[in-house]
Write an enzyme that holds these catalytic residues in place. Structure first.
Site, short mmCIF file in Angstrom:
data_model
loop_
_atom_site.label_atom_id
_atom_site.label_comp_id
_atom_site.label_asym_id
_atom_site.label_seq_id
_atom_site.Cartn_x
_atom_site.Cartn_y
_atom_site.Cartn_z
N ASP A 38 19.53 -63.36 -11.77
CA ASP A 38 18.53 -64.44 -11.82
C ASP A 38 17.88 -64.49 -13.21
O ASP A 38 17.78 -63.47 -13.89
CB ASP A 38 17.47 -64.20 -10.74
CG ASP A 38 16.70 -65.46 -10.39
OD1 ASP A 38 17.09 -66.56 -10.84
OD2 ASP A 38 15.70 -65.35 -9.66
N ASN A 86 21.57 -73.71 -3.77
CA ASN A 86 21.66 -74.13 -5.17
C ASN A 86 22.26 -75.54 -5.34
O ASN A 86 22.18 -76.12 -6.42
CB ASN A 86 22.45 -73.12 -6.02
CG ASN A 86 21.69 -71.83 -6.29
OD1 ASN A 86 22.28 -70.75 -6.39
ND2 ASN A 86 20.38 -71.91 -6.45
#
Ligand code: IPE
Ligand code: IPE
Ligand code: MG
Length: 261
Positions: A38, A86
């Site tokens: 991330d 996502n």
């Protein structure tokens, strides 16, 4: 997996001040490390760049993480690359990521051959754009005979989708009379997960400081040790992996029991 100590020492030469290979016990390296990669977007934005540049930079970190994991003798390295949530991102970023997954995998196949790495996917890859899916299937075919580390890429992965899928598959077998309801146990559920046959991660690393799972491996992480680092994924290096393992080795894992003296 077997550690080549000479190669490992060479790989880990030039240590920074706070960490070196001597700080970890090579006989107690986790078998399966999983990473929530991330912070690519924030890494890019902090440099005045487009978010997508962060994803490109993140590929270098991933290549290094694969090599590091092979050198350290892991059995499995798994990484979260794209979640079922996502898809909500701007279409341009989603398209870019799908393209990046395909081109990167093609480019890295020689590394997988050289290091005897076997590829695997967590997630619904059938639903990916054809180009990406085709390259993924090629990667699976080409590495199927490899006997070294397993590298698992979670793409279009969501733990809730995974558990729902497992429930559906089991329900189908029950309806077909192949499985009796009383035979549904933990081992049967596990065998219907994307991770079937793999050990649970012992160590989960999340970069960029976020302290959440974001729908990752809800079943498999039941007793996993977490390590959160503020380092953004494009800056994550072989030394950060060592810091994470050092932290892991300092933990007392109890699994609900009591610590032995
Ligand atoms: C992780 O980086 C990569 C993917 C989710 C594909 P992010 O893109 O989430 O980066 P941040 O969290 O916005 O900084
Ligand atoms: C989790 O990161 C998914 C991946 C790293 C692929 P996100 O950036 O999507 O997670 P949230 O939105 O911050 O929870
Ligand atoms: Mg993020």
């Amino acid at each position: 997996m077997q550690i080549d100590e000479k190669k490992l020492a060479e790989y880990y030469s030039g240590a920074p001040d706070d960490i070196s290979l001597d700080d970890v016990d090579l006989t107690r390296i986790p078998r399966h490390v999983s990473i929530i990669m991330d912070g690519n977007g924030r890494w890019a934005q902090a440099r005045g760049l487009d978010r997508t540049k962060g994803h490109v930079a993140g590929v270098d970190s991933l290549r290094e993480a694969v090599t590091t994991s092979v050198r350290l003798g892991l059995d499995v390295l798994s990484v979260y690359a794209f979640s079922t949530e996502n898809w909500k991102r701007p279409q341009r970023e989603v398209d870019m990521l799908m393209h990046l997954f395909a081109t990167t995998l093609l480019k890295e196949l020689p590394l997988f051959h050289q290091e005897n790495v076997r590829l695997r996917f967590f997630g619904d890859i059938e639903a990916l754009p054809a180009q990406t899916r085709n390259v993924f299937e090629e990667g699976l075919d080409e590495t199927a005979d490899h006997t070294g580390m397993t590298f698992a890429l979670a793409v279009n992965y969501g733990a809730r989708a995974e558990l729902t899928r497992a429930a559906r598959l089991i329900a189908q077998d029950v309806a077909a009379g192949i499985v009796q309801p009383q035979d549904v146990d933990q081992a049967l559920v596990e065998s219907h997960l994307y991770t079937a046959g793999l050990p649970d991660p012992e160590l989960l690393i999340r970069t960029s400081g976020e302290q959440r799972l974001s729908n990752y491996l809800l079943w498999q992480l039941a007793y996993t040790e977490f390590y959160v680092t503020p380092v953004m994924w494009p800056d994550f290096s072989r030394w950060d992996m060592l810091r994470a393992i050092r932290s892991f080795q300092g933990r007392h894992r109890r699994f609900g029991g009591v610590v032995s003296a």
